[in-house]
Each structure stands twice: as structure tokens, then as C-alpha cells.
Design a protein around this motif. Structure first.
Motif, short mmCIF file in Angstrom:
data_model
loop_
_atom_site.label_atom_id
_atom_site.label_comp_id
_atom_site.label_asym_id
_atom_site.label_seq_id
_atom_site.Cartn_x
_atom_site.Cartn_y
_atom_site.Cartn_z
N ALA A 94 0.83 -1.21 0.00
CA ALA A 94 0.00 0.00 0.00
C ALA A 94 0.86 1.25 0.00
N LEU A 95 1.94 1.24 0.80
CA LEU A 95 2.83 2.39 0.85
C LEU A 95 3.56 2.58 -0.48
N ALA A 96 3.94 1.48 -1.13
CA ALA A 96 4.59 1.57 -2.43
C ALA A 96 3.64 2.17 -3.47
N GLY A 97 2.39 1.73 -3.45
CA GLY A 97 1.41 2.30 -4.38
C GLY A 97 1.16 3.77 -4.12
N LEU A 98 1.07 4.14 -2.84
CA LEU A 98 0.87 5.55 -2.49
C LEU A 98 2.07 6.39 -2.94
N THR A 99 3.27 5.87 -2.76
CA THR A 99 4.47 6.59 -3.19
C THR A 99 4.44 6.83 -4.70
N TYR A 100 4.08 5.80 -5.45
CA TYR A 100 3.98 5.95 -6.91
C TYR A 100 2.97 7.03 -7.27
N PHE A 101 1.80 6.97 -6.66
CA PHE A 101 0.72 7.91 -6.97
C PHE A 101 1.15 9.35 -6.68
N VAL A 102 1.75 9.59 -5.51
CA VAL A 102 2.11 10.96 -5.10
C VAL A 102 3.22 11.52 -5.98
N ILE A 103 4.28 10.73 -6.22
CA ILE A 103 5.40 11.23 -7.02
C ILE A 103 4.97 11.53 -8.44
N ASN A 104 4.18 10.66 -9.02
CA ASN A 104 3.72 10.91 -10.39
C ASN A 104 2.83 12.14 -10.46
N ALA A 105 1.97 12.33 -9.46
CA ALA A 105 1.10 13.51 -9.42
C ALA A 105 1.93 14.79 -9.29
N ILE A 106 2.97 14.76 -8.47
CA ILE A 106 3.84 15.94 -8.30
C ILE A 106 4.57 16.24 -9.60
N ALA A 107 5.06 15.20 -10.27
CA ALA A 107 5.80 15.39 -11.52
C ALA A 107 4.94 16.08 -12.57
N ILE A 108 3.74 15.56 -12.80
CA ILE A 108 2.86 16.13 -13.83
C ILE A 108 2.30 17.47 -13.38
N GLY A 109 1.86 17.56 -12.14
CA GLY A 109 1.29 18.81 -11.64
C GLY A 109 2.29 19.94 -11.65
N GLY A 110 3.56 19.63 -11.37
CA GLY A 110 4.58 20.69 -11.37
C GLY A 110 4.76 21.34 -12.72
N VAL A 111 4.86 20.55 -13.77
CA VAL A 111 5.06 21.14 -15.10
C VAL A 111 3.80 21.87 -15.57
N ILE A 112 2.62 21.38 -15.19
CA ILE A 112 1.39 22.08 -15.55
C ILE A 112 1.33 23.44 -14.86
N ALA A 113 1.67 23.47 -13.58
CA ALA A 113 1.64 24.73 -12.82
C ALA A 113 2.61 25.75 -13.40
#
Length: 428
Positions: free
Chosen positions: A170-189
């Protein structure tokens, strides 16, 4: 030889400068380059420091690569349709095969399996290479983050699975979700002039779908760890999920589409035009807006009935699709009023497009039925069109001036194109 190098170097430089990557704003460009360098460093470090593969790893590798390839092949048409409906970012269920690779395989095999999936997906994605490369880097870093969680916890789901292993997954899945969201959200912002929270983070539905794929990835990891034929059940489930996601996109599209003409309705037009306006401001390009109002349209309904009027509206929709480019934003605002947004088009070019539309409407021969159900052919319809263009203006200003030009065309005798020059109102 020196002369040859001198002649080739400028063309090479021009080709490099033509990359879409350089259209990004400075902060977004630096973010992309730094993030991709970080991805390369993370891959090298993980591959150098991880353990050697075993015979079981090779079997899991073959299963994951083969199942991923079959899944992509079965859903390629569905994925193409989804991606054609918008500019992204898009959630694709091929991510389900990435998390199991990070849980079950050594680093270099996990990275290789992921890259093989991304290479197969690229022809379907239909996105600029620099955007796809950054998306791949974001997935890589996120996947290696989940890989680090599993390795640091020292769990092996192939030998035992209990509460501790479940928590680590569960922690591994959460880590994947958060890092990927930060990566994409950062460039959009960093690349959006006035980013909103929804634009950067995504909608609740988008995040729910992304979280669902991560959960399915964790389940796939467990299934493949204990039964190598598990993809026989996972692949059909993913195909059904892809089809369901497409139906959701279609329902969203129905809410943005005018059913009579199959053009965008007012809501859909404003959403898509807003995205084009943001791109125009970022690149400092010229946008044109044209507003069309059909002349004496009420007479069509009064003379032949509303079904005949609907047939005329559909015919106008066909004219608009045939006389505009694929990237133009064409919609019906209601009644007999239509509106176009023409990216990268100046006032002269927009006037030429409007004139083609005016001639196309005048040449229509619309087969319909009258109030008694008898066949009729409606012709001689005309339209008044107002056009304006500017760089850096807001959408309301462009629409207001184009609408004013329509009234000038109406008062000037109808069946004509009038332009509104906004040169004096451009920002200094």
C-alpha cells in the motif's frame, strides 16, 4: 570537409531549435530538464546497486512484458479514441504492469519492462515527443520510488504475504501515486499562466481512476507472484476498465456537444477555447474569433417547420467542418448563432476563412421536408459574419468585438463579412 561541416551545422541547429520543448516557459523548461536528469540518475543508481536476476525473475519479466503487450494491442483503438478526444494528461491502464515489475523484478529488468511498454504505447499516444518523454520520466521516478519502498522494507511477496507485506505494498502504491502527481502537476503549474487547483491536481474523477490503476497494479503483483497465469484474468479486467473509461469520456463529450450539429456547444466551446487562449498567451501568438448569425433563419422554421430548420443547422455544421482546420474550435451557441476560434490566425486570414464559410452557406442545397411531410430543397440561405483577431486579449473582449461586427454586417445588408480591428486595444 570543413565546408561540409559549416553547411550542416546551421541546419542541425535549426532542427534542434524547432523542438517543441523550447516552446515551454523558462521555469517549466528548467523543471523538465532537471526532472529528466533526476530520472536518469535514479535509474543508473538503482540498476547498479540492485541484486542480480534469478530464474524466477526472468519468468516474471516475460509474463509482465507479454501481458502488457497483449493488453496494449487489445485496447489500442479504445486508447486512440480516448486520447483523440483531448489534450491530456491522460491516465492509461498500462501502469498496472509497472508496479508489479517494481515489486517482483530487479531494478534493470523492471525499468526495461516499463520502457518496452512505453515504446509500444507511443504510436497510440499521439503526443509531442518531448511531452511523452517527460511523462515517461515521471513514471520512471514514481516507479523507482515504489521500488525503493519495497527494497528498504525487505519484503518478498513471493514467499510470504501478511499484514506487513500488505502495508508495504500500500505504501509503495501511495508513493507511486504521489510522485507521479507531483511530476505532472509541477510542469502544468509552471507552464499555465493562471493555474487553478483542479488544473494542476486534476479532477476527483481523474485521481480516482489513477488510484484505481495503482490498486490493480498491487493486486496484479500479488497474483503474478503466486500464479504466473494470473494475467489471463487481469488482462480482460483491464480491457473492460479501458472500455468503461471511454464510455465516461463519451458521456462527458455529450455534455459538451450540440446534438443537432455535432459541433461543440457553448460550454464545450468555452472550455476548449480557454485552453487555446492559454497556449496563445504563453507563445504570444495571434488568435482570431468569428461569430456567425444565419440571416432570416426564423423564416425557415415558419415556412417549412422546425425539422427543416434542424436540417439547415446540420448543413451549416457540415460547411463549418469542411472549411476549417482540425485545430480550429467550432461551436454552436444556440439558435442560429455559431462561433469559431482560429489559433495562429491574423485578421486577414480569419476574414478569408469567414468568406469561404459565407460562400459555402450560400451554396447549400438542403434536402428536407415541409410541414406536410413533402420533400423540399432549401437554398439561398445566407449568413452575416463578424471577425476579429488579436494577441494577448481575453476571450470576452474578442467575442464582444466579433459580435459587434456581426451587427454591422446585419445593418449593412446581411450576407457579408465585417471585421473589427483591435490593434488600438492591444496591450503595450
Amino acid at each position: 570537409m570543413t565546408d561540409s561541416l559549416r553547411t550542416e551545422h546551421p541546419s542541425s541547429r535549426r532542427w534542434t531549435r524547432s523542438w517543441g520543448l523550447w516552446t515551454l516557459p523558462g521555469p517549466a523548461l528548467r523543471y523538465v530538464i532537471i526532472f529528466e536528469l533526476l530520472a536518469v540518475i535514479a535509474v543508473v543508481f538503482a540498476c547498479v546497486t540492485d541484486v542480480a536476476p534469478t530464474t524466477g525473475n526472468w519468468r516474471s519479466f516475460a509474463v509482465l512484458v507479454g501481458a502488457g503487450a497483449v493488453h496494449l494491442w487489445l485496447t489500442r483503438r479504445t486508447e486512440e479514441t480516448r486520447r483523440d478526444s483531448g489534450t491530456g494528461p491522460h491516465m492509461d491502464t498500462s501502469v498496472v504492469w509497472i508496479l508489479p515489475a517494481m515489486v517482483l523484478l530487479p531494478a534493470w529488468m523492471a525499468v526495461l519492462s516499463m520502457l518496452l511498454l512505453r515504446v509500444q504505447l507511443y504510436p497510440v499516444a499521439r503526443r509531442p515527443l518531448y511531452r511523452y518523454t517527460f511523462g515517461t520520466a515521471g513514471i520512471l521516478v514514481a516507479a523507482l520510488g515504489s521500488f525503493a519502498v519495497v527494497r528498504l522494507a525487505g519484503v518478498d511477496v513471493t514467499s510470504a504475504f501478511g499484514a506487513r507485506e500488505a502495508l508495504v505494498l500500500a505504501l509503495a502504491g501511495l508513493t507511486y501515486f504521489v510522485i507521479n502527481a507531483i511530476a505532472i502537476g509541477g510542469v502544468i503549474a509552471l507552464s499555465t499562466p493562471q493555474p487553478t487547483w483542479t488544473v494542476v491536481v486534476g479532477t476527483r474523477r481523474d485521481n480516482a481512476m489513477a488510484a484505481l490503476t495503482v490498486c490493480l497494479g498491487a493486486l496484479a503483483a500479488l497474483a503474478i507472484a503466486h500464479a504466473w497465469l494470473a494475467p489471463l484474468f487481469v488482462v480482460p479486467l483491464l480491457c473492460a476498465l479501458d472500455w468503461g473509461a471511454l464510455q465516461i469520456e463519451n458521456l462527458r463529450g455529450d455534455a459538451r456537444t450540440d446534438h443537432k450539429t455535432q459541433l461543440l456547444n457553448s460550454r464545450g466551446w468555452h472550455e476548449q477555447a480557454g485552453r487555446e487562449l492559454a497556449r496563445s498567451r504563453r507563445l504570444r501568438t495571434t488568435l482570431a474569433v468569428a461569430v456567425l448569425d444565419l440571416d432570416h433563419f426564423k423564416l425557415v422554421n415558419d415556412t417549412w417547420g422546425h425539422p427543416a430548420g434542424d436540417a439547415v443547422l446540420r448543413a451549416v455544421g457540415r460547411v463549418l467542418r469542411e472549411t476549417t482546420r482540425q485545430g480550429d474550435v467550432v461551436g454552436r451557441f444556440g439558435g442560429e448563432e455559431f462561433v469559431l476560434l482560429l489559433p495562429d490566425t491574423d485578421l486577414e486570414g480569419a476574414a478569408q476563412v469567414a468568406e469561404r464559410i459565407r460562400r459555402g452557406v450560400a451554396a447549400m442545397q438542403v434536402a428536407a421536408t415541409d410541414k406536410r411531410g413533402q420533400p423540399v430543397v432549401i437554398s439561398g440561405r445566407t449568413t452575416s459574419i463578424g471577425v476579429t483577431a488579436a494577441t494577448g486579449q481575453d476571450l470576452d473582449t474578442l467575442l464582444r468585438h466579433a459580435d459587434a461586427a456581426v451587427y454591422e454586417a446585419k445593418h449593412g445588408g446581411r450576407n457579408q463579412v465585417r471585421v473589427a480591428d483591435l490593434t488600438s486595444e492591444l496591450p503595450a
